[in-house]
Write a protein that holds these residues in place. Structure first.
Motif, mmCIF file in Angstrom:
data_model
loop_
_atom_site.group_PDB
_atom_site.id
_atom_site.type_symbol
_atom_site.label_atom_id
_atom_site.label_comp_id
_atom_site.label_asym_id
_atom_site.label_seq_id
_atom_site.Cartn_x
_atom_site.Cartn_y
_atom_site.Cartn_z
ATOM 1 N N PHE A 180 -0.119 70.176 4.674
ATOM 2 C CA PHE A 180 1.042 70.615 4.390
ATOM 3 C C PHE A 180 0.920 72.104 3.472
ATOM 4 N N SER A 181 1.715 72.898 3.808
ATOM 5 C CA SER A 181 1.599 74.460 3.140
ATOM 6 C C SER A 181 3.073 74.946 3.332
ATOM 7 N N ALA A 182 3.234 76.162 2.682
ATOM 8 C CA ALA A 182 4.442 76.835 2.850
ATOM 9 C C ALA A 182 4.668 77.360 4.221
ATOM 10 N N ARG A 183 3.420 77.732 4.844
ATOM 11 C CA ARG A 183 3.880 77.854 6.206
ATOM 12 C C ARG A 183 4.033 76.877 7.192
ATOM 13 N N GLN A 184 3.587 75.540 6.897
ATOM 14 C CA GLN A 184 3.740 74.421 7.748
ATOM 15 C C GLN A 184 4.207 73.153 6.732
ATOM 16 N N PRO A 185 5.467 73.217 6.478
ATOM 17 C CA PRO A 185 5.975 72.163 5.239
ATOM 18 C C PRO A 185 6.363 70.802 5.985
ATOM 19 N N ALA A 186 6.227 70.937 7.197
ATOM 20 C CA ALA A 186 6.761 69.339 7.915
ATOM 21 C C ALA A 186 5.707 69.283 9.018
ATOM 22 N N LEU A 187 5.417 68.169 9.452
ATOM 23 C CA LEU A 187 4.511 67.649 10.622
ATOM 24 C C LEU A 187 4.932 66.447 11.183
ATOM 25 N N THR A 188 5.121 66.361 12.559
ATOM 26 C CA THR A 188 5.302 65.152 13.179
ATOM 27 C C THR A 188 3.808 64.556 13.357
ATOM 28 N N GLY A 189 4.226 63.202 13.575
ATOM 29 C CA GLY A 189 3.182 62.216 14.024
ATOM 30 C C GLY A 189 2.120 62.729 14.788
ATOM 31 N N PRO A 190 2.570 63.137 16.102
ATOM 32 C CA PRO A 190 1.708 63.718 16.926
ATOM 33 C C PRO A 190 0.877 64.898 16.623
ATOM 34 N N GLU A 191 1.523 65.730 15.820
ATOM 35 C CA GLU A 191 0.724 66.743 15.318
ATOM 36 C C GLU A 191 -0.194 66.655 14.452
ATOM 37 N N VAL A 192 0.078 65.654 13.549
ATOM 38 C CA VAL A 192 -1.239 65.059 12.590
ATOM 39 C C VAL A 192 -1.981 64.430 13.172
ATOM 40 N N ALA A 193 -1.923 63.740 14.363
ATOM 41 C CA ALA A 193 -3.093 63.125 15.208
ATOM 42 C C ALA A 193 -3.681 64.245 16.001
ATOM 43 N N ALA A 194 -3.100 65.173 16.574
ATOM 44 C CA ALA A 194 -3.732 66.331 17.148
ATOM 45 C C ALA A 194 -4.575 67.156 16.137
ATOM 46 N N LYS A 195 -4.184 67.374 14.730
ATOM 47 C CA LYS A 195 -4.874 68.221 13.915
ATOM 48 C C LYS A 195 -6.149 67.661 13.321
ATOM 49 N N PHE A 196 -5.969 66.375 13.235
ATOM 50 C CA PHE A 196 -7.302 65.746 12.729
ATOM 51 C C PHE A 196 -8.044 64.992 13.958
ATOM 52 N N GLY A 197 -7.705 65.016 15.309
ATOM 53 C CA GLY A 197 -8.418 64.333 16.164
ATOM 54 C C GLY A 197 -8.213 62.753 15.884
ATOM 55 N N TYR A 198 -7.155 62.262 15.521
ATOM 56 C CA TYR A 198 -7.010 60.698 15.405
ATOM 57 C C TYR A 198 -6.022 60.438 16.617
ATOM 58 N N SER A 199 -6.116 59.105 16.804
ATOM 59 C CA SER A 199 -5.292 58.463 17.779
ATOM 60 C C SER A 199 -3.829 58.588 17.090
#
Length: 260
Positions: free
Chosen positions: A32-51
């Motif tokens: 999370f950052s000022a440029r990306q203050p909110a994330l969805t579950g799929p976005e988190v999974a894609a960002k870190f390579g998780y299911s």
């Protein structure tokens, strides 16, 4: 622990227990950052390579402990009140943080321009406190906004404690932005900056802006730096030298205060 808290913990531990899950959860918070203050579950999974199930388990664990909150309308997670509470603990405890506010106020009063402090977080630097100048055309970095260490005076100030070999190794890392003008020019600039004790940049992160920065080297090498930024049109050689002197004096003042 209350009955409800115990129940929440019991529900989380079987699926998100272990050291690996701790590091995964902390990595999510770093996303999370000022440029990306909110994330969805799929976005988190894609960002870190998780299911997606793994991503959601980690997010729900962080939500249960109030490190994150979930917006049911947008279906996004964002930082929660527990982070604010911990920040309050640090502010109450840490004399350095309290003094920083006074220092930034003095720097702005002396120069009329924007003063800020940046902390290194991984291979980025983040503005954690800022006193925006009150003159027209002021420069603003933005609290919570991160920048590459290879761009801007504050980024270079955070690298002054490294020797040439260490800097080259850092620049070779795949997620590090290439320095403006190339590696050799960057290294030469750092060498000049080491001799004079401060760094200077022009238009490297904000168009038309000049920044002066000084590392707080005695606190912890490469951890934090103060900066003053202004439009290039009113920040000539004389103003830059005055800003550099003010920065060096204030870091010296801070060191003396913390030694008491």
């Amino acid at each position: 622990m209350t009955k409800s808290e115990a129940g929440a913990s019991a529900a989380i531990e079987p699926t998100v227990g272990g050291t690996q899950s701790v590091f995964r959860a902390l990595s999510i918070l770093h996303a999370f950052s000022a440029r990306q203050p909110a994330l969805t579950g799929p976005e988190v999974a894609a960002k870190f390579g998780y299911s997606e199930p793994t991503g959601y388990r980690l997010l729900r664990a962080l939500e249960a402990e109030q490190f994150l909150v979930f917006d049911r309308t947008t279906r996004k997670y964002s930082p929660g009140p527990e982070i604010i509470r911990l920040a309050g603990v640090m502010l109450h405890r840490d004399a350095f943080v309290a003094q920083t506010h006074a220092i930034l106020a003095r720097l702005r009063a002396l120069t009329g321009e924007t003063s800020a402090i940046f902390w290194r977080l991984g291979n980025q630097r983040t503005c954690t406190q800022e006193m925006v100048g009150q003159r027209p055309g002021r420069i603003e970095a933005g609290v919570g906004v991160d920048y590459p260490l290879t761009r801007g005076a504050a980024g270079k100030a955070l690298l002054l404690g490294l020797d040439e070999r260490a800097v080259r190794e850092f620049l070779a890392e795949p997620d590090v932005a290439a320095p403006v003008g190339g590696v050799d020019r960057f290294l030469a600039d750092l060498e000049v900056s080491r001799k004079r004790g401060y760094t200077v940049s022009t238009g490297e992160t904000i168009a038309g802006a000049v920044s002066i920065a000084v590392p707080i080297a005695w606190l912890d090498v490469g951890l934090a730096a103060y900066s003053i930024s202004a439009p290039e049109s009113r920040f000539g050689p004389r103003e830059r030298e005055a800003a550099a002197r003010a920065l060096l004096e204030e870091t010296s003042r801070l060191r003396s205060f913390l030694r008491r």
